[in-house]
Write a protein that holds these residues in place. Sequence first.
Motif, short mmCIF file in Angstrom:
data_model
loop_
_atom_site.label_atom_id
_atom_site.label_comp_id
_atom_site.label_asym_id
_atom_site.label_seq_id
_atom_site.Cartn_x
_atom_site.Cartn_y
_atom_site.Cartn_z
N SER A 113 -4.02 11.56 3.00
CA SER A 113 -4.02 12.84 2.29
C SER A 113 -3.09 12.84 1.08
O SER A 113 -3.23 13.70 0.20
CB SER A 113 -3.62 13.96 3.25
OG SER A 113 -2.32 13.71 3.77
N SER A 114 -2.17 11.93 1.00
CA SER A 114 -1.23 11.86 -0.12
C SER A 114 -0.88 10.40 -0.40
O SER A 114 -1.07 9.52 0.44
CB SER A 114 0.04 12.67 0.17
OG SER A 114 0.72 12.12 1.28
N GLN A 115 -0.38 10.21 -1.62
CA GLN A 115 0.02 8.86 -2.03
C GLN A 115 1.53 8.73 -1.84
O GLN A 115 2.31 9.40 -2.52
CB GLN A 115 -0.36 8.61 -3.48
CG GLN A 115 0.08 7.29 -4.06
CD GLN A 115 -0.52 6.09 -3.36
OE1 GLN A 115 0.01 5.66 -2.35
NE2 GLN A 115 -1.62 5.57 -3.92
N GLY A 142 6.46 4.50 1.04
CA GLY A 142 7.05 5.58 1.81
C GLY A 142 6.46 5.63 3.21
O GLY A 142 5.26 5.42 3.40
N MET A 143 7.31 5.89 4.18
CA MET A 143 6.90 5.87 5.58
C MET A 143 6.14 7.15 5.91
O MET A 143 6.71 8.25 5.88
CB MET A 143 8.13 5.70 6.47
CG MET A 143 8.87 4.39 6.20
SD MET A 143 10.48 4.26 7.00
CE MET A 143 9.97 4.27 8.71
N GLY A 168 7.98 10.98 2.55
CA GLY A 168 7.84 9.57 2.24
C GLY A 168 7.59 9.31 0.77
O GLY A 168 8.08 8.32 0.19
N ASP A 169 6.84 10.19 0.12
CA ASP A 169 6.55 10.01 -1.31
C ASP A 169 7.81 10.19 -2.16
O ASP A 169 8.06 9.42 -3.10
CB ASP A 169 5.46 10.99 -1.75
CG ASP A 169 5.80 12.44 -1.40
OD1 ASP A 169 6.75 12.67 -0.61
OD2 ASP A 169 5.12 13.34 -1.91
N ASN A 200 -9.38 4.93 8.29
CA ASN A 200 -7.94 5.19 8.31
C ASN A 200 -7.20 4.31 7.28
O ASN A 200 -6.04 3.95 7.49
CB ASN A 200 -7.37 4.95 9.70
CG ASN A 200 -7.58 3.53 10.18
OD1 ASN A 200 -8.40 2.79 9.62
ND2 ASN A 200 -6.85 3.14 11.22
N GLN A 201 -7.91 4.01 6.21
CA GLN A 201 -7.30 3.12 5.21
C GLN A 201 -6.00 3.72 4.66
O GLN A 201 -5.97 4.86 4.18
CB GLN A 201 -8.28 2.87 4.05
CG GLN A 201 -7.71 2.06 2.90
CD GLN A 201 -7.29 0.65 3.31
OE1 GLN A 201 -8.06 -0.06 3.96
NE2 GLN A 201 -6.08 0.27 2.94
N ASP A 202 -4.96 2.94 4.74
CA ASP A 202 -3.64 3.36 4.28
C ASP A 202 -3.60 3.28 2.75
O ASP A 202 -4.47 2.69 2.09
CB ASP A 202 -2.58 2.45 4.91
CG ASP A 202 -1.17 3.00 4.76
OD1 ASP A 202 -1.00 4.10 4.21
OD2 ASP A 202 -0.22 2.30 5.16
N ASN A 203 -2.57 3.89 2.15
CA ASN A 203 -2.31 3.69 0.72
C ASN A 203 -2.16 2.19 0.48
O ASN A 203 -1.54 1.48 1.28
CB ASN A 203 -1.04 4.39 0.29
CG ASN A 203 -1.02 5.87 0.63
OD1 ASN A 203 0.03 6.43 0.90
ND2 ASN A 203 -2.16 6.54 0.62
#
Length: 424
Positions: free
Chosen positions: A194-196, A220-221, A227-228, A413-416
Motif C-alpha cells: 500500500s505504500s513505498q 523501511g521495515m 518505515g518510509d 504479496n510482492q514487496d517494494n
Amino acid sequence: MREFDSILQLNIPVIVTQGPEPTLPPEGTQPPAASDPPQASAVPESTAPESVPPEESAAPEQSQTPEESTAPESTAPEESETPEESEPVESEAAVSPEPAEAGGFSLPIGAWIGLGAALAAAVIAVILLAARKGKKRRAGAKAAESAPAPALDSLPQTTQASAFVTEQPERPAPAPAAAHAVRIGKLHQQGARSSQQDCFSVTPEDLMPTHGLLAVVADGMGGLADGDKVSQTAVSAMVNGFFLLQGEPDQVLLTLLEQANNEVNRLLGPDGYSRGGSTLVAGLVRNGFFHYISVGDSRICLYRDGALYQLNREHVFRRELELRAVNQEEALSAAAVHPKAAGLTSYLGMGRLKYVDVPDQPLAVRPGDKFVLMSDGVYNALSQAELTACLAGTPEQAAVELEETIRAKKYSNQDNYTAVILGF
C-alpha cells in the motif's frame, strides 16, 4: 692576521753573488735613506755620487711599496723616482742589518727593504685570494639555501640491505575511475504494497573526481511504524553528510552510517526504539575501487564475467540459529524452518547497532563489472539464475529486465523492490 703569521716566518734563502768586498761606511755616518733604490753591486769610489745629507734615523711608521719599479742602473741616479701609485703596507719596525763579521757578507739596506716589500706584497696577495674564495663560498651557500628542495617524488627510492643498494620498483598505481566511466541503472517500484517504504539515492557523477560516487539503498521495515520516514531519513543523512566529508573511503562510510543512525534515533525518540526501523546498504566508488557498508538484510552483489557474487552478510536470525546448531544447542534443520529465521538482528532504529558489515579490503573495479545494491523485494522474487540473466546487459537494460521479470511473476504479496546498478 694569525692565519698568515706562518707566512711571515718562512725562512727564504737569499743567494748572494760573491764580488768585491763592500766598503763599510765610516764611523759616525748614517746609512742611506729608505728611499734610495737598491744597488745591484758595489760602486767604485771614482763613480760614487756626491754624498747625500742623511735623513732622520727614526724608522718610518709606514713605508710606501711601489707597484711598479725600474731596475737600477750600474750608477746611482741623481734623484730617486717617486712611484705614481702606491699602497700603504704596515710594518712593525724598520729592519736594520747588523754589520757582518770580518770575512762575511752583508746585504745593503735597500735589499732588505725590497725583500720586506716582496713579503708584504705576498701576504696581501694571499689575503685577497682568501677573501675572494670566502666570498665565493658564501655566495654558493646562499644560492644553495635559496634553491628549492627537490620534491620527494622526484628522488629515487632505494632500499638498503647490508652493503648493497638496489632500486625499489615502483608499485603500479590503480587506474582511477574516470568521472564519466560509470553507467547507472535504477529500479524503484512499489509492488503490491500500500505504500513505498524503500528509498534510494545516487550522488551526482560530476563529484567523482573529488568525492567519488555514492549509492545508497534503504528498506523501511513494513512490520514497524513509519518505515518510509525512517528509510528516507537514513538516506538523506548519508547523502547530505557525503558532500561535507573528506578522508579515507572506509572511514567516510562509517561516519556516514553513524550520522544516519543518530538521525533515525532522533526521529523515533528514546521511547520509539525498535518501533520503526530500516536496513541500509551503501557503495562508494573512488579511485578505481569499490567500498561498501551494510546493516540489515539488503544485499550488495557483484556481477563479473557472467557470474553473480554476494558481497555482504545479512544480519538475520537464521545466522544465529545456524551458529547454535554448530555449537550443538539446536538442530541444524530447525534453522531453515524457524518462523523468525528471516527476522533482522541489526537495523537502523534499534538504538545501538548490533552488527555492521564492512570488508577488510575494497574491490578493484574491472571493465565490465556491475555492482548491484538491492532490497529484499528483488532477490526474494527472483532466483539466482534469473538475477544473473537479467544483469547480462548494460546497467540500464538490466534495470528494465529486472522490472519486467518481477512483474511477470504477478505475486499477490510482492514487496517494494528497489535496485541500483553501477556498471563499468
